[in-house]
Design a protein around this motif. Structure first.
Motif, PDB file in Angstrom:
ATOM      1  N   LEU A 201      47.108  64.376  76.696  1.00 51.95           N
ATOM      2  CA  LEU A 201      48.155  63.370  75.607  1.00 51.95           C
ATOM      3  C   LEU A 201      46.781  62.878  74.563  1.00 51.95           C
ATOM      4  CD1 LEU A 201      50.944  62.076  76.459  1.00 51.95           C
ATOM      5  CD2 LEU A 201      50.335  63.699  75.884  1.00 51.95           C
ATOM      6  N   GLN A 202      45.945  62.051  74.972  1.00 51.61           N
ATOM      7  CA  GLN A 202      44.552  62.265  74.460  1.00 51.61           C
ATOM      8  C   GLN A 202      43.679  62.588  73.552  1.00 51.61           C
ATOM      9  OE1 GLN A 202      43.726  58.923  77.602  1.00 51.61           O
ATOM     10  NE2 GLN A 202      44.585  56.925  75.399  1.00 51.61           N
ATOM     11  N   ALA A 203      43.799  63.968  74.181  1.00 51.34           N
ATOM     12  CA  ALA A 203      42.143  64.996  75.172  1.00 51.34           C
ATOM     13  C   ALA A 203      42.689  65.898  72.868  1.00 51.34           C
ATOM     14  CB  ALA A 203      42.270  65.571  75.687  1.00 51.34           C
ATOM     15  N   HIS A 204      44.251  65.749  72.833  1.00 52.98           N
ATOM     16  CA  HIS A 204      44.643  66.055  71.426  1.00 52.98           C
ATOM     17  C   HIS A 204      44.488  65.429  70.641  1.00 52.98           C
ATOM     18  CE1 HIS A 204      45.528  69.321  74.833  1.00 52.98           C
ATOM     19  NE2 HIS A 204      45.759  70.427  73.326  1.00 52.98           N
ATOM     20  N   GLY A 205      44.525  64.141  70.597  1.00 46.91           N
ATOM     21  CA  GLY A 205      43.602  63.440  69.157  1.00 46.91           C
ATOM     22  C   GLY A 205      45.031  63.044  68.697  1.00 46.91           C
ATOM     23  N   LEU A 206      46.076  62.298  69.331  1.00 48.15           N
ATOM     24  CA  LEU A 206      47.113  62.321  69.092  1.00 48.15           C
ATOM     25  C   LEU A 206      47.239  60.689  68.467  1.00 48.15           C
ATOM     26  CD1 LEU A 206      50.056  63.801  71.492  1.00 48.15           C
ATOM     27  CD2 LEU A 206      48.923  64.495  69.938  1.00 48.15           C
ATOM     28  N   ASP A 207      48.342  60.576  67.574  1.00 53.87           N
ATOM     29  CA  ASP A 207      47.795  59.571  66.506  1.00 53.87           C
ATOM     30  C   ASP A 207      48.675  58.043  68.117  1.00 53.87           C
ATOM     31  OD1 ASP A 207      47.674  60.575  64.321  1.00 53.87           O
ATOM     32  OD2 ASP A 207      49.520  61.231  64.004  1.00 53.87           O
ATOM     33  N   GLY A 208      50.174  58.285  68.677  1.00 58.26           N
ATOM     34  CA  GLY A 208      49.993  57.494  69.434  1.00 58.26           C
ATOM     35  C   GLY A 208      50.501  57.874  70.507  1.00 58.26           C
ATOM     36  N   ALA A 209      50.910  57.596  71.511  1.00 58.25           N
ATOM     37  CA  ALA A 209      51.709  58.330  73.382  1.00 58.25           C
ATOM     38  C   ALA A 209      52.263  57.429  74.047  1.00 58.25           C
ATOM     39  CB  ALA A 209      51.463  59.326  73.907  1.00 58.25           C
ATOM     40  N   MET A 210      53.480  57.941  74.569  1.00 55.92           N
ATOM     41  CA  MET A 210      54.391  56.809  75.750  1.00 55.92           C
ATOM     42  C   MET A 210      54.101  57.928  76.375  1.00 55.92           C
ATOM     43  SD  MET A 210      57.051  54.443  76.362  1.00 55.92           S
ATOM     44  CE  MET A 210      58.014  55.842  75.392  1.00 55.92           C
ATOM     45  N   LEU A 211      53.686  57.597  77.689  1.00 56.56           N
ATOM     46  CA  LEU A 211      54.102  58.137  79.265  1.00 56.56           C
ATOM     47  C   LEU A 211      55.700  57.083  80.117  1.00 56.56           C
ATOM     48  CD1 LEU A 211      52.508  60.512  80.757  1.00 56.56           C
ATOM     49  CD2 LEU A 211      53.604  60.179  81.935  1.00 56.56           C
ATOM     50  N   ASN A 212      56.565  58.129  80.214  1.00 55.76           N
ATOM     51  CA  ASN A 212      56.872  57.162  81.004  1.00 55.76           C
ATOM     52  C   ASN A 212      57.874  57.350  82.243  1.00 55.76           C
ATOM     53  OD1 ASN A 212      59.302  54.960  82.242  1.00 55.76           O
ATOM     54  ND2 ASN A 212      60.149  55.023  80.786  1.00 55.76           N
ATOM     55  N   GLY A 213      57.360  56.502  83.413  1.00 56.80           N
ATOM     56  CA  GLY A 213      57.623  57.318  84.956  1.00 56.80           C
ATOM     57  C   GLY A 213      58.515  56.493  86.340  1.00 56.80           C
ATOM     58  N   GLY A 214      59.368  56.735  86.399  1.00 51.48           N
ATOM     59  CA  GLY A 214      60.290  55.516  87.038  1.00 51.48           C
ATOM     60  C   GLY A 214      59.421  54.233  87.362  1.00 51.48           C
ATOM     61  N   GLY A 215      59.933  53.791  86.037  1.00 52.53           N
ATOM     62  CA  GLY A 215      59.137  52.552  85.648  1.00 52.53           C
ATOM     63  C   GLY A 215      58.049  51.864  85.520  1.00 52.53           C
ATOM     64  N   ASP A 216      57.365  52.814  85.484  1.00 53.44           N
ATOM     65  CA  ASP A 216      55.842  52.605  84.892  1.00 53.44           C
ATOM     66  C   ASP A 216      55.599  53.028  83.686  1.00 53.44           C
ATOM     67  OD1 ASP A 216      54.986  51.302  87.647  1.00 53.44           O
ATOM     68  OD2 ASP A 216      54.125  53.533  88.193  1.00 53.44           O
ATOM     69  N   VAL A 217      55.011  52.405  82.949  1.00 52.64           N
ATOM     70  CA  VAL A 217      55.104  52.962  81.361  1.00 52.64           C
ATOM     71  C   VAL A 217      53.309  52.967  80.838  1.00 52.64           C
ATOM     72  CG1 VAL A 217      55.588  52.314  78.740  1.00 52.64           C
ATOM     73  CG2 VAL A 217      56.920  51.671  80.817  1.00 52.64           C
ATOM     74  N   LEU A 218      53.065  53.525  80.447  1.00 54.62           N
ATOM     75  CA  LEU A 218      51.307  54.295  80.172  1.00 54.62           C
ATOM     76  C   LEU A 218      51.292  54.126  78.364  1.00 54.62           C
ATOM     77  CD1 LEU A 218      51.479  54.357  83.255  1.00 54.62           C
ATOM     78  CD2 LEU A 218      49.003  55.672  81.778  1.00 54.62           C
ATOM     79  N   VAL A 219      51.240  53.545  77.702  1.00 54.16           N
ATOM     80  CA  VAL A 219      50.824  53.808  76.129  1.00 54.16           C
ATOM     81  C   VAL A 219      49.266  53.496  75.390  1.00 54.16           C
ATOM     82  CG1 VAL A 219      53.054  52.609  75.593  1.00 54.16           C
ATOM     83  CG2 VAL A 219      51.283  51.432  75.200  1.00 54.16           C
ATOM     84  N   THR A 220      49.508  54.778  74.133  1.00 54.49           N
ATOM     85  CA  THR A 220      47.888  54.995  73.284  1.00 54.49           C
ATOM     86  C   THR A 220      48.325  54.476  72.570  1.00 54.49           C
ATOM     87  OG1 THR A 220      45.718  55.389  73.163  1.00 54.49           O
ATOM     88  CG2 THR A 220      47.330  57.499  73.296  1.00 54.49           C
ATOM     89  N   GLY A 221      48.082  54.192  71.034  1.00 54.62           N
ATOM     90  CA  GLY A 221      48.122  54.477  69.727  1.00 54.62           C
ATOM     91  C   GLY A 221      48.952  53.223  69.427  1.00 54.62           C
ATOM     92  N   GLN A 222      50.172  54.070  68.280  1.00 54.46           N
ATOM     93  CA  GLN A 222      51.278  53.459  67.780  1.00 54.46           C
ATOM     94  C   GLN A 222      52.232  54.364  67.772  1.00 54.46           C
ATOM     95  OE1 GLN A 222      49.834  51.117  64.648  1.00 54.46           O
ATOM     96  NE2 GLN A 222      49.735  49.179  65.461  1.00 54.46           N
ATOM     97  N   LEU A 223      53.263  54.407  67.067  1.00 55.46           N
ATOM     98  CA  LEU A 223      54.611  55.109  67.201  1.00 55.46           C
ATOM     99  C   LEU A 223      54.546  54.988  65.260  1.00 55.46           C
ATOM    100  CD1 LEU A 223      56.563  57.304  67.664  1.00 55.46           C
ATOM    101  CD2 LEU A 223      58.032  55.074  68.481  1.00 55.46           C
ATOM    102  N   LEU A 224      54.540  56.046  64.578  1.00 55.62           N
ATOM    103  CA  LEU A 224      55.197  55.424  63.484  1.00 55.62           C
ATOM    104  C   LEU A 224      54.517  54.019  62.697  1.00 55.62           C
ATOM    105  CD1 LEU A 224      58.414  56.963  62.978  1.00 55.62           C
ATOM    106  CD2 LEU A 224      56.068  58.097  62.306  1.00 55.62           C
TER     107      LEU A 224
ATOM    108  N   GLU B  91      55.185  43.996  73.091  1.00 54.08           N
ATOM    109  CA  GLU B  91      54.432  45.257  72.909  1.00 54.08           C
ATOM    110  C   GLU B  91      53.013  45.548  72.861  1.00 54.08           C
ATOM    111  OE1 GLU B  91      55.165  42.825  68.485  1.00 54.08           O
ATOM    112  OE2 GLU B  91      57.340  43.282  68.818  1.00 54.08           O
ATOM    113  N   LEU B  92      52.973  46.150  72.416  1.00 52.25           N
ATOM    114  CA  LEU B  92      51.636  46.450  73.131  1.00 52.25           C
ATOM    115  C   LEU B  92      51.113  48.114  73.003  1.00 52.25           C
ATOM    116  CD1 LEU B  92      50.581  47.650  76.306  1.00 52.25           C
ATOM    117  CD2 LEU B  92      52.855  47.480  76.115  1.00 52.25           C
ATOM    118  N   SER B  93      49.720  48.385  71.841  1.00 57.42           N
ATOM    119  CA  SER B  93      48.962  49.679  71.700  1.00 57.42           C
ATOM    120  C   SER B  93      48.531  50.227  72.694  1.00 57.42           C
ATOM    121  CB  SER B  93      48.365  50.106  70.371  1.00 57.42           C
ATOM    122  OG  SER B  93      47.515  48.530  70.166  1.00 57.42           O
TER     123      SER B  93
END
Length: 337
Positions: free
Chosen positions: A191-214, A236-238
């Protein structure tokens, strides 16, 4: 081996709310720049929320990469490298990919550092099934027979030849406690390699985030692992990860007793004393495996373990529903009313 089968004697408890979960993304989904998608992966549901012009393409590629890694590391797939390793126990070394070797090394190091409280060869306990369609529990005699097969010292890695070997027949590696976060992290890298403004990945209670949402930091909710309708608070985290372990995701009740999937390597029985653990850090490497290890150690020893982890903030809910938090978690968690 005992298989619950009579009406009223068995109740599956899958599908409960996860200890860590992404919050408040629904209003943002109205934006054409925000995409959300879900897949069944890693024995759970994996959700991606991504913002950016390439969000749709990036999400598809991230799921493809995570599915590729699951095919390598799942002991439930007969064509995986881990299944090949387990079938070759006591016979010969097997070639493994760099990705599988890295996770095997993580699991072995965690087993060593925890003095066997966590053990990568816990797959030797074969009598359990937490499949909602067919739950079962082993007999006491089966557990006694299988205990000698659970010892991380039977796993030998050769990083030069990129091989792994199990020294005794019947020993089985289970990467369930350490593979999920690296696989999710691989998806996040796509996801990060595509230069997204932000992303959240949630799998089975493990949550990774980067950037922001709006333009706002991501909000991660922490729920009571036994009462998912109860929200303990939000973070709250970016950029960072909230990793959770608990007895909530795969479990069943038999003859009035609750059995869950986190097994004590020394007994083959589900852990007691801790319902769930949530860990907050900047990187998945800082927290991978330590939540389950804390549960295996019990509330008192687990709290001491978590207090000593550098760069990690912690929350634990014990069997009496008492909540313990590190000082940093207490500062960052916005408690619910």
């Amino acid at each position: 081996m005992m298989t619950p089968s009579l009406p009223g004697r068995r109740r599956c408890l899958t599908g409960l709310g996860l200890l860590a979960t992404g919050m408040f993304v629904r209003p943002a989904l109205a934006s054409p720049h925000v995409q959300r998608a879900s897949r069944d992966l890693l024995g759970t549901r994996v959700d991606i929320v991504a913002q950016g012009s390439q969000a749709s393409q990036a999400t598809a590629l991230a799921f493809a990469e995570m599915a590729r890694l699951e095919r390598l590391m799942s002991r439930y797939r007969p064509d995986s490298e881990i299944s090949a390793l387990n079938r070759s126990a006591g016979l010969a070394a097997v070639d493994v990919s760099p990705e599988t070797l890295a996770v095997l090394r993580l699991g072995l190091e965690l087993s060593q550092r925890s003095n066997g409280a966590f053990d990568i060869t816990v797959g030797g306990y074969q009598g359990w099934s937490f499949d909602p369609a067919n739950p079962r529990l082993p007999s006491a005699a089966q557990l006694r027979n299988e205990r000698s097969l659970v010892n991380h010292r039977y796993l030998v890695l050769d990083p030069v030849k990129r091989q792994a070997r199990l020294q005794r027949p019947g020993v089985k590696v289970d990467l369930g406690g350490v593979a999920k976060l690296p696989i999710l992290q691989a998806g996040m890298r796509v996801l990060q390699a595509h230069g997204l403004d932000g992303a959240m990945l949630n799998g089975g209670g493990d949550v990774l985030v980067t950037g922001q949402l709006l333009g706002r930091d991501w909000r991660i909710g922490l729920r009571d692992p036994r009462a998912p309708e109860r929200l303990l608070g939000t973070l709250e985290l970016s950029d960072g990860v909230v990793a959770s372990s608990g007895d909530y995701e795969r479990a069943f009740i038999y003859d009035g007793k609750r059995y869950h999937h986190i097994l004590d390597p020394h007994t083959g029985l589900p852990t007691q004393g801790v319902r769930g653990v949530a860990l907050l850090a900047r990187t998945p490497q800082a927290v991978n495996g330590w939540g389950a290890t804390a549960m295996l150690m019990g509330a008192a020893k687990g709290q001491r373990l978590l207090s000593g982890l550098s760069g990690v903030e912690s929350l634990m809910v014990d069997a009496q529903a008492r909540t313990w938090m590190s000082a940093g978690m207490r500062e960052q968690l916005k408690l619910s009313a």
